[in-house]
Write an enzyme that holds these catalytic residues in place. Structure first.
Site, PDB file in Angstrom:
ATOM      1  N   LYS A  53       0.833  -1.203   0.000  1.00  0.00           N
ATOM      2  CA  LYS A  53       0.000   0.000   0.000  1.00  0.00           C
ATOM      3  C   LYS A  53       0.864   1.249   0.000  1.00  0.00           C
ATOM      4  O   LYS A  53       0.615   2.184  -0.751  1.00  0.00           O
ATOM      5  CB  LYS A  53      -0.958  -0.015   1.215  1.00  0.00           C
ATOM      6  CG  LYS A  53      -2.081  -1.039   1.069  1.00  0.00           C
ATOM      7  CD  LYS A  53      -2.887  -1.254   2.344  1.00  0.00           C
ATOM      8  CE  LYS A  53      -3.912  -2.366   2.136  1.00  0.00           C
ATOM      9  NZ  LYS A  53      -4.704  -2.702   3.319  1.00  0.00           N
ATOM     10  N   GLN A  97      -4.737  -1.376   9.558  1.00  0.00           N
ATOM     11  CA  GLN A  97      -4.668  -2.697   8.935  1.00  0.00           C
ATOM     12  C   GLN A  97      -5.308  -3.754   9.834  1.00  0.00           C
ATOM     13  O   GLN A  97      -5.051  -3.810  11.036  1.00  0.00           O
ATOM     14  CB  GLN A  97      -3.195  -3.047   8.630  1.00  0.00           C
ATOM     15  CG  GLN A  97      -2.998  -4.320   7.832  1.00  0.00           C
ATOM     16  CD  GLN A  97      -3.546  -4.259   6.409  1.00  0.00           C
ATOM     17  OE1 GLN A  97      -3.685  -3.199   5.810  1.00  0.00           O
ATOM     18  NE2 GLN A  97      -3.894  -5.412   5.851  1.00  0.00           N
ATOM     19  N   ASP A 120     -11.019   3.127   4.306  1.00  0.00           N
ATOM     20  CA  ASP A 120     -11.406   1.716   4.232  1.00  0.00           C
ATOM     21  C   ASP A 120     -12.923   1.571   4.169  1.00  0.00           C
ATOM     22  O   ASP A 120     -13.434   0.471   3.953  1.00  0.00           O
ATOM     23  CB  ASP A 120     -10.917   0.988   5.502  1.00  0.00           C
ATOM     24  CG  ASP A 120      -9.817  -0.002   5.190  1.00  0.00           C
ATOM     25  OD1 ASP A 120      -9.760  -0.478   4.048  1.00  0.00           O
ATOM     26  OD2 ASP A 120      -9.031  -0.296   6.101  1.00  0.00           O
TER      27      ASP A 120
HETATM   28  N1  GUN Z   1      -6.769  -6.671   5.894  1.00  0.00           N
HETATM   29  C1  GUN Z   1      -7.029  -7.378   4.766  1.00  0.00           C
HETATM   30  N2  GUN Z   1      -7.620  -6.599   3.846  1.00  0.00           N
HETATM   31  C2  GUN Z   1      -7.733  -5.368   4.401  1.00  0.00           C
HETATM   32  C3  GUN Z   1      -8.286  -4.139   3.923  1.00  0.00           C
HETATM   33  O1  GUN Z   1      -8.795  -3.996   2.815  1.00  0.00           O
HETATM   34  N3  GUN Z   1      -8.222  -3.096   4.814  1.00  0.00           N
HETATM   35  C4  GUN Z   1      -7.689  -3.240   6.063  1.00  0.00           C
HETATM   36  N4  GUN Z   1      -7.695  -2.169   6.857  1.00  0.00           N
HETATM   37  N5  GUN Z   1      -7.189  -4.369   6.519  1.00  0.00           N
HETATM   38  C5  GUN Z   1      -7.209  -5.421   5.689  1.00  0.00           C
END
Ligand code: GUN
Length: 285
Positions: A53, A97, A120
């Site tokens: 990311k 995350q 998110d």
């Molecule tokens: N863990 C796995 N996929 C995601 C996501 O799209 N966002 C977040 N915050 N954590 C994740």
């Protein structure tokens, strides 16, 4: 033979568009978008995703900072940090995350993130807006799935979508978004009794259950659009939730793992960060 939906290529197109737009906006407003990513603990998969990311951010001109904390951090310290980031004028988006350690209540954390910075799309306000079909910031994987379907096979309207998995992060938002695109939607989960029968009715089958090669050729209808959200590591190799080799013989389109849904989640995070930044400057979609 199925169309293999190239998530890497579609993600690249989207990221190129975002990069171009940010260049123009930076010129106009004197700064680009900023994203804070919070990583708690040492889950290797989470570390990998967070690394991807922040690399993707720097490639399109989004400033990003990763805030790493040991797994023992308390919920209240984490909430204090989020509140500080909510006030930070250089930060447009905040992402925590997932998964979080068990002693931290995920709902309270999502609630602490300002809805305007919730890239998110998991804050209850944004989830509520999603239910009402008026959300700007929507969960990234679900948004990525819709993009993949629209850009490769186009028409969602009238199709029967079956989603296997009812998580807050993927299954539920994907179901809502498909519904808003006028699909007829069925959600299946671990307690569903006649899963095979229901899966076989799907025109669009989204598998987000996290079981390697679970969906086999005999479980799908001829011509199905197969969207694989599974990322299952077995003996150092990645497998999706579909038995790709078998299902691709009968599907009209299928996403590979890796290179399908995964890169789209990252592209949608960049898109949401840009949207959050633009709303700060009163530019609305
Ligand atoms: N863990 C796995 N996929 C995601 C996501 O799209 N966002 C977040 N915050 N954590 C994740």
């Amino acid at each position: 033979m199925a169309l293999i939906i190239d998530g890497n290529a579609i993600s690249k197109q989207i990221r190129d568009g975002i990069k171009c737009e940010i260049e123009g906006l930076r010129h106009k407003f004197g700064r680009g978008p900023g994203l804070a990513v919070i990583l708690v603990g040492d889950n290797p998969a989470s570390q990998l995703y967070v690394g991807r990311k922040s690399k993707a951010c720097s490639e399109v001109g989004i400033y990003s900072e990763v805030k790493k904390f040991p797994g023992e951090i308390s919920e209240s310290v984490l909430i204090d940090l989020i509140e500080e980031l909510n006030r930070d004028k250089t930060i447009d988006g905040i992402l925590v995350q997932l998964p979080l350690p068990e002693h931290i209540n995920e709902h309270r954390i999502m609630e602490a993130i300002s809805p305007q910075k919730d890239v998110d799309g998991l804050n209850p306000v944004n989830i509520g807006n999603l239910v009402l079909n008026c959300a700007t910031l929507v969960p990234c994987t679900a948004a990525g799935i819709i993009e993949l379907i629209q850009r490769s096979v186009k028409e969602i309207k009238g199709k029967h979508s079956v989603i296997i998995g009812r998580s807050n992060i993927v299954g539920k938002p994907t179901a809502l978004m498909l519904l808003h695109h006028h699909s007829t939607v069925t959600i299946c989960h671990s307690r569903t009794k006649n899963l095979n029968e229901i899966a076989k009715q799907a025109d669009i089958l989204v598998a987000a259950l996290g079981r390697p090669k679970f969906i086999t050729r005999d479980m799908v209808k001829e011509g199905v659009i197969a969207i694989d959200v599974g990322i299952n590591r077995v003996d150092g190799k990645l497998w999706g939730d579909f038995d790709f080799e078998g299902v691709k013989e009968v599907a009209s389109a299928i996403t590979p793992v890796p290179g399908g849904v995964g890169p789209m989640t990252v592209a949608m995070l960049l898109k949401n960060t840009l949207l959050a930044y633009k709303s700060n400057y009163k530019i609305f979609p």
